[in-house]
Scaffold this active site. Structure first.
Site, PDB file in Angstrom:
ATOM      1  N   HIS A 144      -2.631  -0.298  12.196  1.00 20.38           N
ATOM      2  CA  HIS A 144      -3.800   0.577  12.340  1.00 20.38           C
ATOM      3  C   HIS A 144      -5.044  -0.219  12.748  1.00 20.38           C
ATOM      4  O   HIS A 144      -5.163  -1.415  12.482  1.00 20.38           O
ATOM      5  CB  HIS A 144      -4.070   1.339  11.041  1.00 20.38           C
ATOM      6  CG  HIS A 144      -4.508   0.471   9.891  1.00 20.38           C
ATOM      7  ND1 HIS A 144      -5.781  -0.034   9.777  1.00 20.38           N
ATOM      8  CD2 HIS A 144      -3.830   0.023   8.817  1.00 20.38           C
ATOM      9  CE1 HIS A 144      -5.885  -0.750   8.675  1.00 20.38           C
ATOM     10  NE2 HIS A 144      -4.705  -0.739   8.071  1.00 20.38           N
ATOM     11  N   GLU A 149       0.507   0.501   3.084  1.00 20.13           N
ATOM     12  CA  GLU A 149       0.146  -0.900   2.912  1.00 20.13           C
ATOM     13  C   GLU A 149       0.668  -1.406   1.568  1.00 20.13           C
ATOM     14  O   GLU A 149       0.970  -0.615   0.660  1.00 20.13           O
ATOM     15  CB  GLU A 149      -1.386  -1.041   2.991  1.00 20.13           C
ATOM     16  CG  GLU A 149      -1.950  -2.434   2.746  1.00 20.13           C
ATOM     17  CD  GLU A 149      -1.416  -3.477   3.722  1.00 20.13           C
ATOM     18  OE1 GLU A 149      -0.218  -3.827   3.598  1.00 20.13           O
ATOM     19  OE2 GLU A 149      -2.184  -3.950   4.569  1.00 20.13           O
ATOM     20  N   HIS A 192       0.783  -0.510   8.589  1.00 23.50           N
ATOM     21  CA  HIS A 192      -0.186  -1.436   8.011  1.00 23.50           C
ATOM     22  C   HIS A 192       0.295  -2.882   8.139  1.00 23.50           C
ATOM     23  O   HIS A 192       1.479  -3.138   8.365  1.00 23.50           O
ATOM     24  CB  HIS A 192      -0.400  -1.087   6.541  1.00 23.50           C
ATOM     25  CG  HIS A 192      -0.787   0.346   6.329  1.00 23.50           C
ATOM     26  ND1 HIS A 192      -2.085   0.747   6.155  1.00 23.50           N
ATOM     27  CD2 HIS A 192      -0.031   1.478   6.286  1.00 23.50           C
ATOM     28  CE1 HIS A 192      -2.123   2.069   6.006  1.00 23.50           C
ATOM     29  NE2 HIS A 192      -0.887   2.527   6.086  1.00 23.50           N
ATOM     30  N   ARG A 217      -5.870   5.968   7.606  1.00 21.60           N
ATOM     31  CA  ARG A 217      -6.175   5.000   8.666  1.00 21.60           C
ATOM     32  C   ARG A 217      -4.975   4.793   9.590  1.00 21.60           C
ATOM     33  O   ARG A 217      -5.136   4.576  10.792  1.00 21.60           O
ATOM     34  CB  ARG A 217      -6.667   3.679   8.074  1.00 21.60           C
ATOM     35  CG  ARG A 217      -5.729   2.980   7.103  1.00 21.60           C
ATOM     36  CD  ARG A 217      -6.485   1.890   6.348  1.00 21.60           C
ATOM     37  NE  ARG A 217      -5.663   1.061   5.496  1.00 21.60           N
ATOM     38  CZ  ARG A 217      -5.376   1.342   4.227  1.00 21.60           C
ATOM     39  NH1 ARG A 217      -5.795   2.477   3.683  1.00 21.60           N
ATOM     40  NH2 ARG A 217      -4.646   0.509   3.492  1.00 21.60           N
TER      41      ARG A 217
END
Length: 229
Positions: free
Chosen positions: A10, A88, A183, A61
């Site tokens: 991202h 993440e 991520h 995100r």
């Protein structure tokens, strides 16, 4: 027909700019991150890559990065799967803390170990912490024992790879060209698995934000070649 998977980390988030540990905190893209995602989409369109399916996490995100890329390539219509398994790495009690201030408090060596060691866990989050994913309804269908209160790359890989095996790999084997917008650490785990990178080398791998990484794969999903657009 070539088997391909495109990985995109991202774009820069608001907390990336503030130098804060983010993990599972659902922060948005910064203006720079939006521009990075648009540029990633432009590169994919320029390369003539037609996507069949997209995978992303349940954090905005990554989701927004995925959507911006698909919008820029005029492919918003393709099927999309969101999963917490692509989130993440959970940074435990470090989430929300400034990285530099944390280093000043605990020492650079300790913070580097928390951030870069393959199997060292960060300080674990109290499940009653307001930031705990146990209190977030997007994880309400998960068993409590599955929800992490802190992760290292090893435990991140342990929850990413089942999703690869159950969802992503079958799509690729079905000759679908797949986008994974995720991520830094969930992609690092996936790359470690794909490239069979040793434990003591993987944390040195840097994945730039907003840069499409293309893997061309054999029928057994071994790598023919990889390259950034």
């Amino acid at each position: 027909m070539m088997r391909r998977i495109i990985l995109v980390r991202h774009g820069v988030s608001e907390w990336n700019l503030l130098n804060l540990f983010t993990g599972w905190v659902d922060v948005d893209l910064s203006e720079k991150g939006v521009l990075e995602a648009k540029e990633a989409g432009r590169k994919l369109k320029e390369a003539g890559i037609e996507l069949d399916m997209a995978f992303t996490s349940v954090l905005k995100r990554a989701i927004r990065t995925c959507h911006i890329i698909l919008e820029e390539t005029d492919q918003l219509w393709i099927p999309e799967v969101k999963s917490w398994r692509l989130n993440e790495r959970h940074y435990g009690d470090l989430q929300g803390l400034n990285k530099q201030q944390t280093a000043e408090k605990y020492g650079e060596e300790q913070v580097l170990k928390w951030r870069r060691s393959y199997n060292t866990l960060p300080p674990l989050m109290d499940p009653n912490n307001p930031l705990s994913p146990a209190n977030d309804r997007r994880y309400a269908n998960l068993q409590k024992r599955v929800i992490p209160m802190g992760e290292n790359l090893e435990t991140t890989l342990e929850r990413v790879i089942p999703f690869w095996e159950d969802q992503i790999a079958p799509a690729i084997l079905d000759r679908k060209t797949v986008l994974v917008a995720a991520h830094g650490n969930s992609l690092r785990a996936l790359i470690k698995y794909l490239e069979e990178i040793p434990d003591d080398e993987i944390m040195a791998l840097e994945i730039p934000t907003g840069q499409p990484l293309v893997y061309e794969l054999n029928d057994d999903l071994t790598i023919i070649r990889k390259y950034y657009l």
